[in-house]
Design an enzyme around this catalytic site. Structure first.
Site, PDB file in Angstrom:
ATOM      1  N   TYR A  50      95.039  65.431  33.012  1.00  0.00           N
ATOM      2  CA  TYR A  50      94.961  63.981  33.177  1.00  0.00           C
ATOM      3  C   TYR A  50      95.750  63.241  32.093  1.00  0.00           C
ATOM      4  CZ  TYR A  50      91.236  65.197  36.461  1.00  0.00           C
ATOM      5  OH  TYR A  50      90.521  65.726  37.513  1.00  0.00           O
ATOM      6  N   TYR A  84      88.575  59.930  41.628  1.00  0.00           N
ATOM      7  CA  TYR A  84      87.513  59.591  40.673  1.00  0.00           C
ATOM      8  C   TYR A  84      88.068  59.533  39.257  1.00  0.00           C
ATOM      9  CZ  TYR A  84      86.524  63.872  37.995  1.00  0.00           C
ATOM     10  OH  TYR A  84      86.585  64.914  37.102  1.00  0.00           O
ATOM     11  N   ARG A  85      89.345  59.910  39.083  1.00  0.00           N
ATOM     12  CA  ARG A  85      89.937  60.075  37.753  1.00  0.00           C
ATOM     13  C   ARG A  85      91.379  60.462  38.021  1.00  0.00           C
ATOM     14  NH1 ARG A  85      87.340  64.995  34.203  1.00  0.00           N
ATOM     15  NH2 ARG A  85      88.327  64.635  32.178  1.00  0.00           N
TER      16      ARG A  85
END
Lengths: 516, 516
Positions: free
Chosen positions: B93, B468-469
């Site tokens: 991420y 969600y991310r």
């Protein structure tokens, strides 16, 4: 009309002008201005303060979100403060009344649609006016194998109670934890959805709580930052088995041992729902009256309490809880529970079919199956209907339980009141709800109750206990006990308040947050 | 030093002046400016974009909250944007790198104290720099019978992962649900505590999540509104029994049936932890290399995958989960689980002692016992270390699972990549993590990976799935898919951002929230 309390800085003409515009939106019938026309329904008659201390200027009840947005925009333009209620049954904490006299009640009872029932994923989406009873009956009528989790009063709002972070009696008793997805209207009328609902065509709004980016749902609970208009609520699939149990413990000092036994059963989930430990008078008041045992002033003496305990087969403490699941799982867990609490000398165990005809045990069993009822209101007959709840949170240890109990009971007695209380064993904490019952017609009792409450807030805080929720009259006092770093958290709340509701029209004073 | 990216509107002299003042606070050693001095540790080397796209101007590492507050105040005064990291292991991420080049990394790794371990109430309080491994070892060394719940990489931050709302593999796998109590520093250096911690002498800061008044903890997750400096984390008491199991399913299309079986077991908690359903390549890549089965370009063909499945005794899908509790409870639940999944044709069941020497099953068993390890990083060897995670949320139904799977695999193959994925069965939703693995040295692969990711975001959103991310490079694109009522939720986020960080110095661009 001349006694109408007005909001700060508004003339009656301003107010009435705004209300006339609101009436064009919602219909004249749904702008309520006179006591005779129904405004009394928005008074808090159970408070330690006179009705005037929280008397609204009027009430307005929109039928849907569109009307609500229009009403809010008018209020925001003119500066009419609004106190939002769902079903208005926040009993013990102020009911339907606003914090400040003159605030206009925004009553959402007409927004009472059950918007979705999803059986396979076990959730519903409700509007604010949907009561526990309404939802329960809807599921029953349609043979839907889902259980609700209700607060004690059947007429309470599913959404409203969750927004106040209330609790219930099944494994889904943490109502805020079981919330998934909110729709909110801000003071300027803006409407948005949280979590996955922030995506226009999302298919997981009510399945996944957190969404993407800041998880903001919680800021709208116990607050005045916005108005919740829809909520997703997870429901418990009907379990294959249920085993409710009640265990009575004879002595007040047993509380220490009970809580020490409870904690290692609650933390790993051997006890699956709230372990409710009600004291003698609470449980007894469901099925008898005070007069039968004591007619004098002041708290019921020990001898009368012992007589009542013997007559009603109750203990100084009475624990009600339940197991849920496949019978073999229930059996295994029950063995542990039975063995553990049997260590308390004099403990008596009752199962579902025991205590036939005891209305106390009947309503407990119903609550633990998510069956809404109104039995708990029998408690209000104890002294005459005055009632404020003192609800501090404490660590789940025997020492803390005894300390909190002693603070509350000794002060209650000193001020001339019965100690009527429940301890709720949560996951790692416990909440004690001391129902301070008094006769609201008796000015002296009222005054003493009011003083007692302040003493309790101070003594609890001095011992590290803070309230999780409180009555309107004490919202500022409780807020002031949250004093870390000079009240830094409330300063953050104030910043958010200013950002989302710059004119401060939503629920002024709620939880000690005021417009600046 | 001439290639240093600078924050918008700041000269190098401004920046260096600020850094000099920060060095007086934290010590020169802890202001890192040069690649040779360690700045490269803050680059994201796994991204689809070049390192320059997220290159920080420097990094500063305070030793404690007091130093942190001083650093933040200096940054706020001068206008130096800060990107906070805890352990910096937000792998897939963006790792430790900021959203925007020139942002200064605020590295909290030195704030790594375990402040409290409460055995009886089963929680810890940690600073941001405490890693899973550190916490695990501390508990082991002191024979504390509490389990942590870790993300796959052992070096991750307990606090940081929870703030990103990451997940783990035990029944405590919803890390944000298990958080209780935060300490936060705002952009102006103000420090406050949430929940019960807002009371100076509270004894329930880490026992009761919600406190009194607005529950605001969530707004600091996946956000740039403040900096978390302490967190209470609930831990699971060591259970009396554990029964990990792995079930392999032969065909890709079995996914439909598996998920339909899973939902009615997950919702009532018969399956107690995340049901992780990894596909063949994910599970295989733990123990073998791509070269052994395929040396060509593009996605590994079906024939090679079938050979790999046969060699490694893996299915197209491989479910790992576990039961926890008293042995009799486990036995009861296991009967249901075994019978249910055996309905899938060709399902093969493995228990703890099976699959001896399979590193995949070994690391899965460890994760489900909260034993941190680094095995999952073997996956990065599959193609060369480039890696971004695509993580949409979907309803837990067979139809949705097949649809999401088809979207991801078909697009992955079309763009020339292997489909390497896990489905996490949650309480009512599932999250699919598609690990998009590529060779970061290969500019063409990088570009294709970048394009693929955008295609996936769009196609997922068109089907109602939101992430969600997400990875730094796609934070704005994903935010734009949250488009309900013209992006109303992000406008609310912007209002809160302005209120709490008016100069916009904290983590600009995080989750698509920019200074205004």
């Amino acid at each position: 009309m001349n006694n109408r309390p007005l909001p700060d800085g508004l003339s009656e003409a301003d107010l009435l002008g705004g209300l006339a515009r609101m009436a064009e939106v919602v219909g004249k019938k749904w702008v309520i201005l006179e006591p005779e026309a129904g405004l009394t329904a928005y008074y808090d008659t159970q408070s330690t303060l006179p009705i005037s201390a929280s008397m609204p200027s009027g009430a307005v009840a929109p039928a849907n979100t569109d009307e609500l947005q229009k009403v809010v925009k008018i209020a925001n333009e003119i500066g009419i403060p609004l106190w939002t209620i769902s079903c208005g049954k926040n009993i013990g904490y102020g009911g339907p009344a606003p914090r400040k006299p003159g605030t206009l009640v925004l009553d959402l009872k007409r927004m009472n649609r059950i918007l979705e029932v999803n059986v396979e994923s076990a959730y519903v989406v409700v509007e604010p006016g949907v009561s526990y009873l309404q939802l329960y009956e809807h599921l029953q009528k349609n043979n839907i194998p889902l259980w609700i989790d209700c607060a004690a009063p059947a007429w309470g709002s599913v959404l409203g109670n969750a927004m106040e972070r209330g609790g219930g009696y099944t494994p889904y008793g943490d109502h805020w934890m079981m919330q998934c997805g909110l729709e909110v209207v801000l003071a300027d009328g803006t409407l948005f959805r949280t979590g996955m609902g922030a995506m226009e065509n999302s298919n997981t709004w009510n399945l996944f709580k957190y969404g993407y980016g800041p998880y903001i749902d919680g800021i709208f609970t116990q607050s005045n930052f916005g108005i919740a208009t829809k909520m997703g609520v997870w429901l418990m699939p009907e379990p294959p088995g249920v085993k409710p149990y009640m265990i009575t413990f004879p002595r007040e000092e047993d509380l220490h041992q009970i809580i020490e036994i409870m904690r290692p059963l609650k933390v790993p989930g051997v006890m699956q729902n709230a372990a409710v430990l009600s004291n003698l008078i609470w449980e007894g008041a469901i099925s008898t009256t005070r007069d039968r045992y004591y007619r004098g002033d002041g708290p019921m003496p020990e001898s009368a309490r012992q007589k009542m305990a013997a007559d009603l087969e109750l203990g100084a403490w009475n624990m009600t809880s339940s197991l849920y699941g496949p019978p073999a799982v229930i059996d295994t867990l029950w063995q542990v529970i039975e063995e553990s609490f049997s260590q308390v000398k004099g403990a008596r165990i009752y199962l579902a079919d025991d205590r036939a005809g005891d209305p106390g045990w009947e309503y407990r069993k119903k609550l633990m199956r998510g069956q809404p009822n109104m039995t708990e209101f029998s408690l209000l007959n104890w002294t005459g209907g005055g009632h404020v709840d003192f609800s501090p949170v404490a660590p789940m240890t025997g020492d803390e339980a005894m300390n909190l109990f002693n603070i509350c009971q000794s002060n209650a007695h000193e001020f001339g009141f019965d100690y009527v209380a429940e301890f709720f064993g949560g996951w790692r904490q416990m909440v004690q709800v001391f129902m301070l019952l008094f006769d609201p017609e008796d000015a002296d009792q009222r005054e003493r109750a009011n003083q007692l409450f302040s003493v309790l807030i101070r003594e609890a805080a001095a011992n590290g206990y803070g309230e999780y929720r409180t009555n309107l009259s004490f919202m500022d006092e409780v807020a002031a006990t949250y004093d870390f770093n000079d009240g830094a958290l409330w300063k953050v709340h104030q910043k958010i308040k200013r950002a989302l509701d710059p004119k401060g029209i939503l629920a002024p004073g709620k939880q000690g947050i005021w417009p600046l």
